[in-house]
Write a protein that holds these residues in place. Structure first.
Motif, mmCIF file in Angstrom:
data_model
loop_
_atom_site.group_PDB
_atom_site.id
_atom_site.type_symbol
_atom_site.label_atom_id
_atom_site.label_comp_id
_atom_site.label_asym_id
_atom_site.label_seq_id
_atom_site.Cartn_x
_atom_site.Cartn_y
_atom_site.Cartn_z
ATOM 1 N N MET A 149 25.965 -45.657 -5.208
ATOM 2 C CA MET A 149 24.815 -45.253 -5.157
ATOM 3 C C MET A 149 23.803 -46.139 -6.074
ATOM 4 S SD MET A 149 23.816 -42.578 -3.234
ATOM 5 C CE MET A 149 24.916 -42.169 -2.025
ATOM 6 N N ALA A 150 22.807 -46.766 -5.640
ATOM 7 C CA ALA A 150 22.034 -47.516 -6.216
ATOM 8 C C ALA A 150 21.070 -46.741 -7.213
ATOM 9 C CB ALA A 150 21.306 -48.482 -5.298
ATOM 10 N N HIS A 151 20.751 -47.277 -8.497
ATOM 11 C CA HIS A 151 19.736 -46.980 -9.240
ATOM 12 C C HIS A 151 20.114 -45.567 -10.391
ATOM 13 C CE1 HIS A 151 17.729 -50.003 -7.137
ATOM 14 N NE2 HIS A 151 17.466 -49.541 -6.154
ATOM 15 N N CYS A 152 19.845 -44.470 -9.757
ATOM 16 C CA CYS A 152 20.388 -43.519 -10.706
ATOM 17 C C CYS A 152 19.509 -43.451 -11.808
ATOM 18 C CB CYS A 152 21.689 -43.250 -10.838
ATOM 19 S SG CYS A 152 22.641 -43.091 -9.371
ATOM 20 N N VAL A 153 18.191 -43.713 -11.666
ATOM 21 C CA VAL A 153 17.186 -43.954 -12.910
ATOM 22 C C VAL A 153 17.019 -42.425 -13.376
ATOM 23 C CG1 VAL A 153 15.043 -44.598 -13.785
ATOM 24 C CG2 VAL A 153 16.556 -46.081 -12.292
ATOM 25 N N SER B 254 19.044 -28.610 -0.696
ATOM 26 C CA SER B 254 19.998 -29.402 -1.633
ATOM 27 C C SER B 254 19.558 -28.881 -3.024
ATOM 28 C CB SER B 254 19.791 -30.729 -1.282
ATOM 29 O OG SER B 254 18.204 -31.432 -1.969
ATOM 30 N N SER B 255 20.469 -28.794 -3.976
ATOM 31 C CA SER B 255 20.499 -28.600 -5.356
ATOM 32 C C SER B 255 20.040 -29.914 -6.053
ATOM 33 C CB SER B 255 21.992 -27.987 -5.788
ATOM 34 O OG SER B 255 22.892 -28.863 -5.691
ATOM 35 N N CYS B 256 20.466 -30.872 -5.857
ATOM 36 C CA CYS B 256 19.773 -32.137 -6.430
ATOM 37 C C CYS B 256 19.878 -33.049 -5.212
ATOM 38 C CB CYS B 256 20.629 -32.522 -7.654
ATOM 39 S SG CYS B 256 22.451 -32.940 -7.193
ATOM 40 N N TYR B 257 19.202 -34.208 -5.572
ATOM 41 C CA TYR B 257 19.194 -35.274 -4.576
ATOM 42 C C TYR B 257 20.702 -35.927 -4.263
ATOM 43 C CZ TYR B 257 17.199 -39.906 -2.815
ATOM 44 O OH TYR B 257 17.074 -41.080 -2.125
ATOM 45 N N ALA B 258 21.456 -35.839 -5.287
ATOM 46 C CA ALA B 258 22.482 -36.475 -4.901
ATOM 47 C C ALA B 258 23.434 -35.187 -3.872
ATOM 48 C CB ALA B 258 23.763 -36.592 -6.036
ATOM 49 N N ASP B 259 23.129 -34.154 -3.758
ATOM 50 C CA ASP B 259 23.792 -33.266 -2.843
ATOM 51 C C ASP B 259 23.393 -33.189 -1.623
ATOM 52 O OD1 ASP B 259 24.971 -30.664 -2.481
ATOM 53 O OD2 ASP B 259 23.107 -29.595 -2.485
ATOM 54 N N ALA B 260 22.219 -34.164 -1.437
ATOM 55 C CA ALA B 260 21.773 -34.432 -0.001
ATOM 56 C C ALA B 260 22.836 -35.374 0.612
ATOM 57 C CB ALA B 260 20.337 -34.700 -0.035
ATOM 58 N N TYR B 261 23.241 -36.058 -0.240
ATOM 59 C CA TYR B 261 24.386 -37.003 0.307
ATOM 60 C C TYR B 261 25.751 -36.146 0.203
ATOM 61 C CZ TYR B 261 21.378 -40.876 -0.515
ATOM 62 O OH TYR B 261 19.919 -41.676 -0.396
ATOM 63 N N LEU C 66 19.608 -43.831 -4.735
ATOM 64 C CA LEU C 66 19.569 -42.394 -5.352
ATOM 65 C C LEU C 66 18.655 -42.460 -6.498
ATOM 66 C CD1 LEU C 66 20.653 -39.387 -5.616
ATOM 67 C CD2 LEU C 66 22.622 -40.508 -6.721
ATOM 68 N N SER C 67 17.836 -41.538 -6.427
ATOM 69 C CA SER C 67 16.788 -41.086 -7.604
ATOM 70 C C SER C 67 16.541 -42.482 -8.172
ATOM 71 C CB SER C 67 17.799 -40.495 -8.926
ATOM 72 O OG SER C 67 17.929 -39.132 -8.250
ATOM 73 N N GLU C 68 15.751 -43.526 -7.647
ATOM 74 C CA GLU C 68 15.317 -44.443 -8.224
ATOM 75 C C GLU C 68 13.814 -44.362 -8.648
ATOM 76 O OE1 GLU C 68 14.962 -47.550 -5.217
ATOM 77 O OE2 GLU C 68 14.428 -49.059 -6.441
ATOM 78 N N ASN C 69 13.153 -43.458 -8.151
ATOM 79 C CA ASN C 69 11.761 -43.503 -8.427
ATOM 80 C C ASN C 69 11.263 -41.956 -8.357
ATOM 81 O OD1 ASN C 69 8.831 -43.069 -7.229
ATOM 82 N ND2 ASN C 69 8.823 -45.257 -7.773
ATOM 83 N N GLU D 106 23.027 -33.800 -11.200
ATOM 84 C CA GLU D 106 23.555 -34.662 -10.530
ATOM 85 C C GLU D 106 24.315 -35.711 -11.163
ATOM 86 O OE1 GLU D 106 20.513 -36.522 -7.851
ATOM 87 O OE2 GLU D 106 20.287 -38.397 -8.782
ATOM 88 N N VAL D 107 24.145 -36.041 -12.274
ATOM 89 C CA VAL D 107 24.927 -36.603 -12.925
ATOM 90 C C VAL D 107 26.416 -36.327 -12.915
ATOM 91 C CG1 VAL D 107 25.842 -37.749 -15.291
ATOM 92 C CG2 VAL D 107 23.372 -38.000 -14.412
#
Lengths: 425, 425
Positions: free
Chosen positions: B261-265, B242-249, B225-228, B271-272
């Motif tokens: 979820m790996a990364h969350c950079v 989706s409202s944010c990347y995490a929402d797509a999961y 999630l949200s690595e790059n 999303e947080v």
């Protein structure tokens, strides 16, 4: 292995330029009187009678040059990494350095340091001692015995240090003069270097004395520059006459082609130009700059400007004595700087990190850091068979991997400095 | 050492909270039926008859939990670190993962991986395999034999992957169902985990199927999630709804207290909040985030919000399998983030890194990561005598130093998982 003329067979890699690495699988590195006579795919007939050091299947690379570290701080490496530079110095560093007034403590500490430095990947180093002349001479003796080539400095500090560490200006200069008389020419491989700690620790008067000693004895110089924003501000207050922090050294004749300045993380354009113009070396210390929350130096910019740059572990701002780790950290830090600070400066490559750790820092010692003909022959023989993989790798891939995994399966099997083998026992 | 009830004597350290470490010099850690019965300064009479494992003078700490890494990428760790995430996947990762269609190659690669994982500091891990069911089952067999506890995922990818790697949606779901029927309950220590690679590799249709399988089999989930930044933009294009990347999961029921979820950079505030609200784990992977130039995750923020956070090596985005190195990297990265990005978020301390690597990630496995009474007893016995110093150190100082220097003089002497000793041969 006392002979200084021999042929080393192995998988040989060395930098031709920052971007170009020459790799010769099953090649021959010829050493004549301690210097390289070149790397050959087939052994030339004229060297057929030389003793063969058979390192078939091993990587053979130039020795690595650590151009900034502090011998007395090795005792607390990996500890106390919870502060920025100035608080770290007062809380952790100065109290430890005070102990080196005790020569018994110094002997125990420097035995550990010299032994570990001998066994690690470093073949040449530029080293800070403490203010103490006896302890610094003992350090030089211990380093001479390792077989490595080093510059070692008695540190000067005549302000802003604890009472038990600070010197008077006169005594600091006098002790330095006495020390230089003692050690100049005394060792084969261990040489003195003028070492004002950094501007906050050294008055203008003492700095002028050190400039005069540098000139009189024709000596190299090491110090710190623009490591931390608070340090930079403090120097502005302490030397209001200086046009930039580097000027506070240059004014006393302390920059030049035989000077190495550690860090240069926060150097202004004017300072960078002064460093470039004087040919001063930058010692890039990525692990320390992270651990002391200093920042990330713009090494790409320094390379693009054609400046002299090498790598330093900066033990104990950095915890690790490994120059492989230092190379990996330099690459990683440059990527974070690209992402977080300035996308106009491309990250460093592993090839460039190799160049910095060999030719980059090595040139401070003369013709050092390459296997090209005429260079002093410093070499590492690396066993990478413990870094297991099912893949077939090229010689370069094996070395690239070793940079990142030297401490996780890699092994330094043999080490040569100026053609002489160093014991790794 | 097959017994699961014993007393371990040594210099014991474990986290009481992110900021507080309990250290007991010459203490007693009591294991009853694979769980801790507590740490005592004097051995209580009721345990006097238990077998004594005498590790006097050694550090004893909870096992370390690596909650994000890729088994098939271990073969090229330390190589190809010259690209950002998406190019890196296409150039280095996908071609390597394609090889695991060949079970012979997989066997050779996973033998190396499982052997090295067994011997390193990790006691529990959350592991990506490849899309291939036979290779993933072989990986699970190899990991079961190590004695470690792991979650292992057959990867799902039905778009944006090379022809030889990509699955059709139907076949991917069907293969996953078949794999789950094969492996659910088959192993004692090795468990399946639902593993959509990441949104760019998985269509909405397949994501929905995986959500259904997760629910049907009551399984945990792992993904990225949200690595790059380029990845985040791409997900916006791929899932405009989706409202944010995490929402797509989350939309497919894939977030929650058993999801990592790996990364969350580069996670947005929204999303947080979604991660926090669902109790989803963040796997912080500092070395990978540097080497792939991804950035630095705001771990302090996640801790302040009370979120679930652990550490991951993310081999082979990260080169190192060492969780000690991962802890040190987490601290260093947080300092650079403080300096370069946001001085409102204090750097992590070494104490907090220990907490993240033990309790933080361990809680994903249940009551794991502490020596408090009732926790499954995962322990490492560490010999730090090779990290030499003339100084007398406290137990905590010895451990702090070990975090930074595990690979430079430190040695893992024994390892226990749920009270059972793991062979380090």
């Amino acid at each position: 292995m006392g002979a200084e003329s021999f042929v080393l067979r192995g998988d040989i890699c060395y930098s031709l330029s920052p971007r170009e690495v020459r790799c010769v699988e099953g090649g021959y590195l010829v050493c004549v009187d301690g210097r390289s006579a070149g790397v050959f795919e087939e052994l030339p007939e004229r060297y057929a009678a030389s003793p063969l050091v058979d390192c078939t299947g091993r990587l053979v690379i130039p020795g690595l040059c650590d151009i900034h570290l502090h011998a007395p701080q090795y005792a607390f490496r990996g500890l106390g990494m919870d502060l920025e530079l100035l608080d770290w110095l007062n809380t952790h560093t100065f109290p430890e350095e005070t102990r080196y007034a005790d020569l018994d403590y110094a002997a125990r500490a420097y035995d550990v340091f010299a032994g570990d430095l001998r066994r690690c990947a470093t073949t040449r180093a530029v080293v800070f001692g403490t203010v103490h002349v006896p302890a610094t001479e003992l350090l030089m003796e211990r380093l001479e015995a390792t077989g490595l080539v080093t510059y070692v400095g008695k540190v000067n500090m005549d302000r802003n240090a604890p009472e038990r560490l600070v010197e008077t200006s006169a005594r600091s200069a006098e002790a330095t003069r006495r020390w230089l008389e003692d050690v100049c020419g005394r060792f084969e491989r261990t040489h003195p270097i003028i070492t004002p700690r950094f501007t906050p620790s050294v008055t203008d008067g003492l700095m002028a004395e050190l400039g005069a000693l540098r000139e009189k004895y024709d000596l190299p110089v090491q110090s710190h520059l623009s490591e931390n924003p608070s340090e930079v501000s403090w120097v502005k207050e302490l030397c209001p006459w200086s046009s930039c922090y580097a000027d506070a050294y240059d004014h006393f004749g302390l920059l030049g082609e035989k000077t190495v300045m550690a860090h240069c993380v926060h150097s202004t354009d004017e300072e960078v130009e002064l460093l470039r113009r004087t040919g001063t070396y930058v010692a890039h210390c990525p692990q320390s700059n992270a651990q002391l929350a200093s920042g990330i130096a713009p090494v790409r910019r320094y390379l693009d400007l054609g400046m002299s740059v090498g790598l330093g572990t900066d033990v104990a701002g950095g915890a690790s004595l490994s120059m492989f780790r230092c190379m990996a950290d330099a690459v990683a830090a440059s990527k974070l700087r690209w992402r977080l600070v300035d996308q106009s400066l491309a990250p460093l490559t592993t090839q460039e990190a190799l160049w910095l750790a060999t030719v980059g820092g090595g040139s401070f010692f003369g013709r050092v850091g390459s296997f090209a003909e005429g260079y002093e022959l410093d070499a590492l023989v690396l066993n990478d068979s413990g870094i297991r993989t099912p893949r077939k790798l090229t010689v370069w891939e094996r070395l690239e991997r070793f940079v990142y995994l030297a401490e996780e399966g890699g092994r330094i099997e043999r080490k040569f400095v100026a053609g002489r083998e160093v014991s790794l026992d």
